[in-house]
Structure formats: structure tokens, C-alpha cells
Design an enzyme around this catalytic site. Structure first.
Site, PDB file in Angstrom:
ATOM      1  N   HIS A 125       0.870  -1.187   0.000  1.00  0.00           N
ATOM      2  CA  HIS A 125       0.000   0.000   0.000  1.00  0.00           C
ATOM      3  C   HIS A 125       0.904   1.234   0.000  1.00  0.00           C
ATOM      4  O   HIS A 125       2.006   1.191   0.552  1.00  0.00           O
ATOM      5  CB  HIS A 125      -0.845  -0.058   1.275  1.00  0.00           C
ATOM      6  CG  HIS A 125      -1.942   0.953   1.378  1.00  0.00           C
ATOM      7  ND1 HIS A 125      -1.710   2.266   1.700  1.00  0.00           N
ATOM      8  CD2 HIS A 125      -3.282   0.840   1.225  1.00  0.00           C
ATOM      9  CE1 HIS A 125      -2.869   2.919   1.743  1.00  0.00           C
ATOM     10  NE2 HIS A 125      -3.847   2.078   1.461  1.00  0.00           N
ATOM     11  N   ASP A 202       2.798  -4.742   7.859  1.00  0.00           N
ATOM     12  CA  ASP A 202       1.558  -3.984   7.734  1.00  0.00           C
ATOM     13  C   ASP A 202       0.396  -4.974   7.872  1.00  0.00           C
ATOM     14  O   ASP A 202       0.096  -5.729   6.949  1.00  0.00           O
ATOM     15  CB  ASP A 202       1.534  -3.269   6.375  1.00  0.00           C
ATOM     16  CG  ASP A 202       0.248  -2.483   6.150  1.00  0.00           C
ATOM     17  OD1 ASP A 202      -0.694  -2.622   6.947  1.00  0.00           O
ATOM     18  OD2 ASP A 202       0.197  -1.737   5.147  1.00  0.00           O
ATOM     19  N   GLN A 205      -4.772  -5.521   6.714  1.00  0.00           N
ATOM     20  CA  GLN A 205      -5.735  -6.444   6.098  1.00  0.00           C
ATOM     21  C   GLN A 205      -5.694  -7.824   6.735  1.00  0.00           C
ATOM     22  O   GLN A 205      -6.418  -8.729   6.306  1.00  0.00           O
ATOM     23  CB  GLN A 205      -5.452  -6.574   4.589  1.00  0.00           C
ATOM     24  CG  GLN A 205      -5.587  -5.284   3.814  1.00  0.00           C
ATOM     25  CD  GLN A 205      -7.029  -4.805   3.701  1.00  0.00           C
ATOM     26  OE1 GLN A 205      -7.980  -5.542   3.987  1.00  0.00           O
ATOM     27  NE2 GLN A 205      -7.200  -3.559   3.299  1.00  0.00           N
ATOM     28  N   LYS A 228     -10.786  -0.809   9.785  1.00  0.00           N
ATOM     29  CA  LYS A 228     -10.989  -2.067   9.058  1.00  0.00           C
ATOM     30  C   LYS A 228     -11.246  -3.225  10.031  1.00  0.00           C
ATOM     31  O   LYS A 228     -11.556  -4.330   9.624  1.00  0.00           O
ATOM     32  CB  LYS A 228      -9.763  -2.373   8.188  1.00  0.00           C
ATOM     33  CG  LYS A 228      -9.601  -1.337   7.084  1.00  0.00           C
ATOM     34  CD  LYS A 228      -8.311  -1.475   6.317  1.00  0.00           C
ATOM     35  CE  LYS A 228      -8.213  -0.337   5.311  1.00  0.00           C
ATOM     36  NZ  LYS A 228      -6.891  -0.257   4.683  1.00  0.00           N
ATOM     37  N   CYS A 366      -4.683   2.388  -3.824  1.00  0.00           N
ATOM     38  CA  CYS A 366      -3.478   2.925  -3.171  1.00  0.00           C
ATOM     39  C   CYS A 366      -2.293   1.984  -3.359  1.00  0.00           C
ATOM     40  O   CYS A 366      -1.462   1.814  -2.451  1.00  0.00           O
ATOM     41  CB  CYS A 366      -3.707   3.206  -1.682  1.00  0.00           C
ATOM     42  SG  CYS A 366      -4.989   4.406  -1.368  1.00  0.00           S
TER      43      CYS A 366
HETATM   44  C1  PLP Z   1      -5.970   0.539   4.563  1.00  0.00           C
HETATM   45  C2  PLP Z   1      -4.562   0.164   4.458  1.00  0.00           C
HETATM   46  C3  PLP Z   1      -3.570   1.049   4.874  1.00  0.00           C
HETATM   47  C4  PLP Z   1      -3.875   2.452   5.357  1.00  0.00           C
HETATM   48  O1  PLP Z   1      -4.473   2.417   6.607  1.00  0.00           O
HETATM   49  P1  PLP Z   1      -5.210   3.719   7.179  1.00  0.00           P
HETATM   50  O2  PLP Z   1      -5.286   3.483   8.615  1.00  0.00           O
HETATM   51  O3  PLP Z   1      -6.571   3.727   6.525  1.00  0.00           O
HETATM   52  O4  PLP Z   1      -4.414   4.897   6.844  1.00  0.00           O
HETATM   53  C5  PLP Z   1      -2.261   0.629   4.799  1.00  0.00           C
HETATM   54  N1  PLP Z   1      -1.940  -0.600   4.358  1.00  0.00           N
HETATM   55  C6  PLP Z   1      -2.871  -1.482   3.959  1.00  0.00           C
HETATM   56  C7  PLP Z   1      -2.463  -2.845   3.501  1.00  0.00           C
HETATM   57  C8  PLP Z   1      -4.221  -1.124   3.994  1.00  0.00           C
HETATM   58  O5  PLP Z   1      -5.135  -1.985   3.585  1.00  0.00           O
END
Ligand code: PLP
Length: 408
Positions: A125, A202, A205, A228, A366
Site C-alpha cells: 500500500h 503492515d 488487512q 478495518k 493505493c
Molecule cells: C488501509 C490500508 C492502509 C492504510 O491504513 P489507514 O489506517 O486507513 O491509513 C495501509 N496498508 C494497507 C495494507 C491497507 O489496507
């Protein structure tokens, strides 16, 4: 028998799922963008405002103490939810984006030198690319992309081969938001650790879909976002090894993060408070605490099992649709599907699906570098959650067939 087996009762806890959109029952397949919230979360947020509203960590009166214990309670819940070793390892942030920026500016920037490398995969992302580029541009470091394959899987050997004595951090998404790929993060974390390279995972998800155990993963940093995870926007966390947090200078200055301030010099609070200046999103984190309680009660293993089933049903349904091309064919994948349809623009498909009550995302998600890899400007992305149903998958397939007839 898990609570999730009574899916109608589970769905009834999410008021938005009962919405009618353009005269059709909502089919919400945009969960990777943001998840719907159960009553328990909505009630916790509104209960804070109607009964407990006060500021945290600075008032001795009853309301201030209630607000503080609810807010700090959310930190404890998150600590258990992700298997962290202590509450001091949990820095509460506005979300994944802020968490990664905090690591980029506070952990990495002070020691970055020209020629240093930050290694991230090509399926990240933008949040896990741009903060590194900003600190690299200031210091003369470079951001190195690790290869992915035509299946949309990480080239594990390729990424490990790029680790070297100049690599200062390895960043990798646990689950790709664009492709649904579940990465073998433990292999990468171990390979980096063997070379004394810190890792950032990260988990945006991943955390909503299966059990996370950061202590077992042994990564240096794990980041996630609350919205999320069925919680309000503007909430999230950086989960970091205590030694890193002790060594890192503050990122933003202000109240709450200090021990003593004078014009001769200021001493800082201990982690995690050192990184939480100012008044936080108290209501949002109370909502996050309620979301975690809710997920714990249903059970992450039951959630993961149901989503695996929905994933398989969706995958077979998509394979049956002529002219539809799935982007990414990872063997380990979540219920996130990017696709394109012959002769139709992704935005047109998403717009017309909305007319049928189906919410999906279209665009680059993104993830420009991932899209560039596949030579596409945009895809349609359908992302499922445990509260979705086989009937909704059937409704989605019927709506997509109708949309394609309209676009033909
Ligand atoms: C949504 C997402 C982000 C960004 O997260 P926010 O808290 O909405 O800024 C970063 N990495 C991944 C894989 C995402 O799905």
C-alpha cells in the site's frame, strides 16, 4: 457451535447491513476499504459521550477516571488481541498510516545515511512506500522494491536476496489489499532477523480476518488500523518491541508525552505515552475496545473458517464468469478479489454495481506499483467479511451479469 453459525443473528448486529440502496438490499463487498460496525461498537462510542465524557490521564474527577480507564482498557484489549508482550508495546495512533510514519521519522530517519536501503515489496500500500521515500529523500537513502510474481505472490527468494549490509529495514504487508495475497511473513521476518535487519509488518488487512500473534512472529513493528477492524476511523496502533520504543525519540511534541517541561530542557514520558501527544480519539479507541471484545466473543478462528469458506465460494463463482480476469492467483489468499472485465472500465462496473445495491471499490487501491506490475490502471475489487453470505455472492454474480449486458 459458534455464534457465527447463526449468521442472521450476527448480521442483525450490524445495522448498516440492513440498508436498502437504490431499491436493492445492500451487498457490502468493500470491507478491505472499511468495515461495518456492530451495535456493540456504536453503543460504546455513544455511551462514552452520553455518560463518561472526560479527558484522559489528567483529571482526578470521576468522569476523567472513567474515560481514562476505558481508553487504557482498549490498549489492554489490543495487547491481548495481537499477543503483545506488554501494554507498553502498544502505541495508539490514528491508523496504519500514522504508525508507519512514526517508525519512518522516529526510528529510521535519525540514523539513515546516504546509500542505506529500505526494502519493501512491490505489493505494498502507498502507506508502506511513501513515508520511506520521504525519509530516504532527506537522507540519501533509497527504497528498494522486492519482486512479486505473475501470480501476485511475493518472490520470497528474491526479497531475501536483496537483504544486505546496507538494508536498514524490511517492510512487508501481511495481506495485500489489492490482490488478497497472504504473505509468508514469518519466513521474511526470520531471514531479516538472521541479518539483524528490523522488520515492519503492515497488518491492516490481516487483523480483521485471522488471529495475530506478534510475539510468535517476532517482528520489530506490527501496524494495524481500527476502521478495518470494525472500529471507528482515526484509531490504530503501532505494536513495537519495547527496546525500540525506549530508544526512539518522540515524533510529535505536546502534552501527555512529557514528564517535565522547562525552557532549559524537557524530559519525556515512558513509552507508549511518549508517542501519544495531545488529546487522543478517546471515543474511537473505546469503540476499538468494544470491537475487540465483540471479535473475541465470536472467535477469530470461527471468523477465519467462515471467511475461508466464503473465499472458496466466491473464487469458483468468479471463475465461471466469461471475460472476467482475476488479478493475482496466490495460493494463500484472503477473501479479497481484484478483477477486470473485457471491454469494460473498472469505474463503470463499480458505478453500475452500486445501482444494483452492490458496493465494491474500483481504482488503484493505493497500490500504484502493484497495478503497474500488472499493466493496469485500475481493477474492480470485491472484498468480503465474515458477515457476508453465499446469497450475497449469488446477488453479486447476477448484478455483474446485468452490468455486463448493459456495457456490451
Ligand atoms: C488501509 C490500508 C492502509 C492504510 O491504513 P489507514 O489506517 O486507513 O491509513 C495501509 N496498508 C494497507 C495494507 C491497507 O489496507
Amino acid at each position: 457451535m459458534s455464534r457465527i453459525d447463526d449468521i442472521d443473528a450476527i448480521r442483525a448486529e450490524f445495522p448498516q447491513l440492513a440498508r436498502i440502496i437504490h431499491g436493492k438490499p445492500l451487498v457490502y463487498f468493500d470491507n478491505a476499504n472499511t468495515a461495518q460496525k456492530p451495535h456493540a461498537v456504536i453503543a460504546a462510542v455513544s455511551g462514552y459521550f452520553s455518560e463518561h465524557n472526560g479527558n484522559v490521564a489528567r483529571a482526578v474527577h470521576t468522569l476523567g477516571e472513567e474515560a481514562t480507564s476505558l481508553y487504557e482498557g482498549a490498549r489492554d484489549k489490543l495487547m491481548r488481541f495481537v499477543g503483545a508482550r506488554s501494554r507498553e508495546e502498544i502505541v495508539l495512533t490514528r491508523g496504519t498510516t500514522e504508525s508507519i510514519n512514526l517508525v519512518a521519522y522516529s526510528f529510521l530517519r535519525p540514523t539513515l545515511k546516504p546509500g542505506d536501503e529500505i526494502l519493501v515489496s512491490r505489493m505494498e500500500h502507498h502507506s508502506n512506500i511513501v513515508p520511506w521515500q520521504l525519509v530516504a529523500a532527506e537522507t540519501g537513502a533509497i527504497v528498494v522494491p522486492a519482486p512479486i510474481t505473475d501470480r501476485g505472490e511475493l518472490d520470497v527468494d528474491g526479497m531475501i536476496a536483496l537483504m544486505n549490509s546496507r538494508t536498514r529495514l524490511v517492510g512487508l504487508t501481511h495481506v495485500s489489499n489489492a490482490l488478497g495475497t497472504i504473505n509468508p511473513i514469518k519466513t521474511i521476518i526470520d531471514a531479516a532477523a538472521a541479518r539483524a535487519i528490523p522488520t515492519l509488518i503492515d497488518g491492516s488487512q490481516a487483523a480483521p480476518h485471522f488471529k495475530i500473534d506478534v510475539a510468535a512472529l517476532n517482528c520489530d513493528f506490527y501496524v494495524l488500523t481500527g476502521h478495518k477492524l470494525f472500529a471507528p476511523t482515526g484509531t490504530g496502533a503501532l505494536i513495537a518491541k519495547r527496546a525500540h520504543l525506549d530508544a526512539m525519540p518522540p515524533f510529535m511534541g505536546g502534552g501527555e508525552m512529557i514528564r517535565r517541561v522547562s525552557f532549559e530542557g524537557t524530559s519525556f514520558n515512558d513509552p507508549p505515552h511518549k508517542f501519544e501527544p495531545g488529546t487522543p480519539n478517546i471515543a474511537g479507541f473505546i469503540g476499538l475496545g468494544a470491537a475487540i471484545d465483540w471479535l473475541d466473543a465470536v472467535g477469530m478462528d470461527a471468523i477465519a473458517a467462515r471467511e475461508t469458506h466464503l473465499r472458496d465460494v466466491m473464487l469458483s463463482a468468479l471463475h465461471e464468469i466469461p471475460g472476467l480476469r482475476l488479478i493475482g492467483a496466490a495460493r494463500e489468499r484472503a477473501a479479497v478479489f481484484s478483477f477486470v472485465v473485457d471491454g469494460a472500465h473498472a469505474h463503470d462496473i463499480a458505478t453500475l454495481l452500486d445501482q444494483e445495491g452492490v458496493a465494491v471499490r474500483s481504482g488503484h487501491h493505493c497500490t500504484h506499483p502493484t497495478m503497474q506490475f500488472f499493466g493496469l490502471p485500475a481493477t474492480v475489487r470485491a472484498s468480503l467479511s465474515f458477515y457476508n453470505t453465499e446469497a450475497e455472492i449469488a446477488a453479486f454474480v447476477a448484478a455483474l451479469a446485468k452490468v455486463r449486458r448493459m456495457l456490451a
